[in-house]
Write a protein that holds these residues in place. Structure first.
Motif, short mmCIF file in Angstrom:
data_model
loop_
_atom_site.label_atom_id
_atom_site.label_comp_id
_atom_site.label_asym_id
_atom_site.label_seq_id
_atom_site.Cartn_x
_atom_site.Cartn_y
_atom_site.Cartn_z
N ILE A 293 2.07 -12.94 -5.68
CA ILE A 293 1.68 -11.75 -4.92
C ILE A 293 1.32 -10.60 -5.86
CG2 ILE A 293 2.42 -10.03 -3.22
CD1 ILE A 293 4.44 -12.09 -2.17
N PHE A 294 0.22 -9.93 -5.57
CA PHE A 294 -0.13 -8.68 -6.22
C PHE A 294 -0.01 -7.57 -5.18
CE2 PHE A 294 -3.83 -5.71 -6.36
CZ PHE A 294 -3.23 -4.76 -7.17
N SER A 295 0.77 -6.54 -5.52
CA SER A 295 0.95 -5.39 -4.65
C SER A 295 0.70 -4.13 -5.47
CB SER A 295 2.36 -5.37 -4.07
OG SER A 295 2.56 -4.23 -3.27
N GLU A 296 -0.19 -3.29 -4.95
CA GLU A 296 -0.49 -2.04 -5.63
C GLU A 296 0.62 -1.03 -5.36
OE1 GLU A 296 -3.83 1.25 -4.94
OE2 GLU A 296 -4.63 -0.75 -5.41
N ARG A 297 1.09 -0.39 -6.41
CA ARG A 297 2.13 0.61 -6.27
C ARG A 297 1.65 1.70 -5.32
NH1 ARG A 297 3.22 2.24 -11.64
NH2 ARG A 297 3.67 0.07 -12.01
N GLY A 298 2.53 2.21 -4.49
CA GLY A 298 2.18 3.25 -3.54
C GLY A 298 1.95 2.70 -2.14
N GLN A 299 1.74 1.39 -2.01
CA GLN A 299 1.59 0.78 -0.70
C GLN A 299 2.99 0.64 -0.08
OE1 GLN A 299 -1.32 -0.22 0.90
NE2 GLN A 299 -2.22 0.98 -0.75
N LYS A 300 3.08 0.91 1.19
CA LYS A 300 4.37 0.79 1.87
C LYS A 300 4.66 -0.69 2.11
CE LYS A 300 7.02 2.29 5.79
NZ LYS A 300 7.08 3.08 6.99
N VAL A 301 5.72 -1.18 1.50
CA VAL A 301 6.11 -2.57 1.66
C VAL A 301 7.49 -2.64 2.29
CG1 VAL A 301 4.70 -3.42 -0.26
CG2 VAL A 301 7.04 -2.73 -0.69
N PRO A 302 7.75 -3.68 3.06
CA PRO A 302 9.06 -3.82 3.69
C PRO A 302 10.16 -4.04 2.64
CG PRO A 302 7.50 -5.47 4.50
CD PRO A 302 6.84 -4.74 3.40
N PRO A 303 11.40 -3.75 2.99
CA PRO A 303 12.51 -3.90 2.04
C PRO A 303 12.62 -5.30 1.42
CG PRO A 303 13.26 -2.74 4.00
CD PRO A 303 11.84 -3.20 4.27
N SER B 145 8.49 -17.90 -7.77
CA SER B 145 7.53 -16.96 -7.21
C SER B 145 7.30 -15.80 -8.18
CB SER B 145 8.03 -16.44 -5.87
OG SER B 145 8.07 -17.49 -4.94
N LEU B 146 6.19 -15.11 -7.98
CA LEU B 146 5.82 -13.99 -8.85
C LEU B 146 5.32 -12.84 -7.99
CD1 LEU B 146 5.05 -12.78 -11.67
CD2 LEU B 146 2.84 -13.95 -11.40
N LEU B 147 5.82 -11.63 -8.28
CA LEU B 147 5.35 -10.41 -7.64
C LEU B 147 4.87 -9.49 -8.75
CD1 LEU B 147 5.03 -8.35 -5.29
CD2 LEU B 147 7.44 -7.73 -5.68
N ILE B 148 3.60 -9.12 -8.70
CA ILE B 148 3.03 -8.20 -9.67
C ILE B 148 2.86 -6.85 -8.98
CG2 ILE B 148 1.09 -7.68 -11.18
CD1 ILE B 148 0.49 -10.70 -11.24
N HIS B 149 3.48 -5.85 -9.56
CA HIS B 149 3.45 -4.47 -9.05
C HIS B 149 2.70 -3.63 -10.08
CE1 HIS B 149 5.29 -3.29 -5.45
NE2 HIS B 149 6.36 -2.68 -5.89
N THR B 150 1.63 -2.98 -9.69
CA THR B 150 0.90 -2.14 -10.63
C THR B 150 0.20 -1.01 -9.90
OG1 THR B 150 -0.67 -2.15 -12.48
CG2 THR B 150 -1.21 -3.54 -10.59
N ASP B 151 -0.32 -0.07 -10.64
CA ASP B 151 -1.08 1.01 -10.04
C ASP B 151 -2.54 0.56 -9.86
OD1 ASP B 151 -2.06 1.09 -12.64
OD2 ASP B 151 -0.97 2.90 -13.16
N ARG B 152 -3.35 1.42 -9.28
CA ARG B 152 -4.75 1.07 -8.98
C ARG B 152 -5.52 0.66 -10.24
NH1 ARG B 152 -8.08 1.06 -5.11
NH2 ARG B 152 -6.97 2.27 -3.57
N GLU B 153 -5.26 1.33 -11.36
CA GLU B 153 -5.98 1.01 -12.59
C GLU B 153 -5.63 -0.38 -13.12
OE1 GLU B 153 -4.25 4.08 -12.26
OE2 GLU B 153 -6.14 4.96 -11.58
#
Length: 177
Positions: free
Chosen positions: A150-160, A2-10
């Motif tokens: 998964i792509f998740s934008e930094r600053g979004q509240k995500v579960p542990p 699996s892959l999780l990409i964490h980045t800011d809006r830009e």
């Protein structure tokens, strides 16, 4: 894996592009029909992955017939994947195979497809029920051939369960920016 990409809006356009590239790579590196996608794009309403819908012209099951955007549909798709995992464990793996890869090597042409759950803008559009189902998929899916992109934008509240350290036990975390 699996892959999780964490980045800011830009970094969002590059993160979406990376998911598209990984999906394309999977399609070109695995035998025909052995990779299937469930695509969730609640913010882009399917626009981010619309090019993959051409696969449905040949076989709807390759992309789950459409890109899912609504909370109720997301819950149902995750339930479907969980039920698929139950079937794989109970029907194919049982106590004989450690993973779907082991099973597939033995059965050859009867091999099961690998499923990739692709999610843009996580956790938007996800209810608590969907979060719980996704946590189960991330924790147990690899054994059954179900992986997440998964792509998740930094600053979004995500579960542990989806923080980088917890996700690393079952996948790769790419933090950009």
């Amino acid at each position: 894996s699996s892959l999780l990409i964490h980045t800011d809006r830009e970094g969002r356009p590059e993160a979406i592009s990376t998911l598209q590239m990984v999906m394309t790579r999977l399609l070109t590196s695995l035998p025909a029909g052995r990779v299937k996608f469930t695509i969730i794009d609640p913010v882009g309403l399917g626009q981010n992955f619309a090019g993959f819908m051409h696969l449905a012209d040949h076989d709807e099951s390759l992309v789950g017939s459409r890109i899912w955007t609504e909370r109720e549909h997301i819950e149902q798709r995750l339930l479907n994947l969980t039920e698929h995992m139950e079937t794989v464990i109970q029907k194919y793996l049982r106590n004989r195979y450690a993973s779907i890869g082991d099973y597939n090597r033995e059965v050859g042409i009867m091999a099961e497809a690998y499923h990739f759950l692709t999610i843009a803008d996580f956790p938007r559009g996800f209810s608590d029920v969907a979060m719980d189902r996704l946590a189960g998929i991330v924790a147990s899916g690899a054994r059954c051939g179900v992986h997440t992109l998964i792509f998740s934008e930094r600053g979004q509240k995500v579960p542990p369960a989806f923080t980088a350290p917890r996700f690393r036990t079952n996948g790769l975390v790419l933090t950009v920016g």
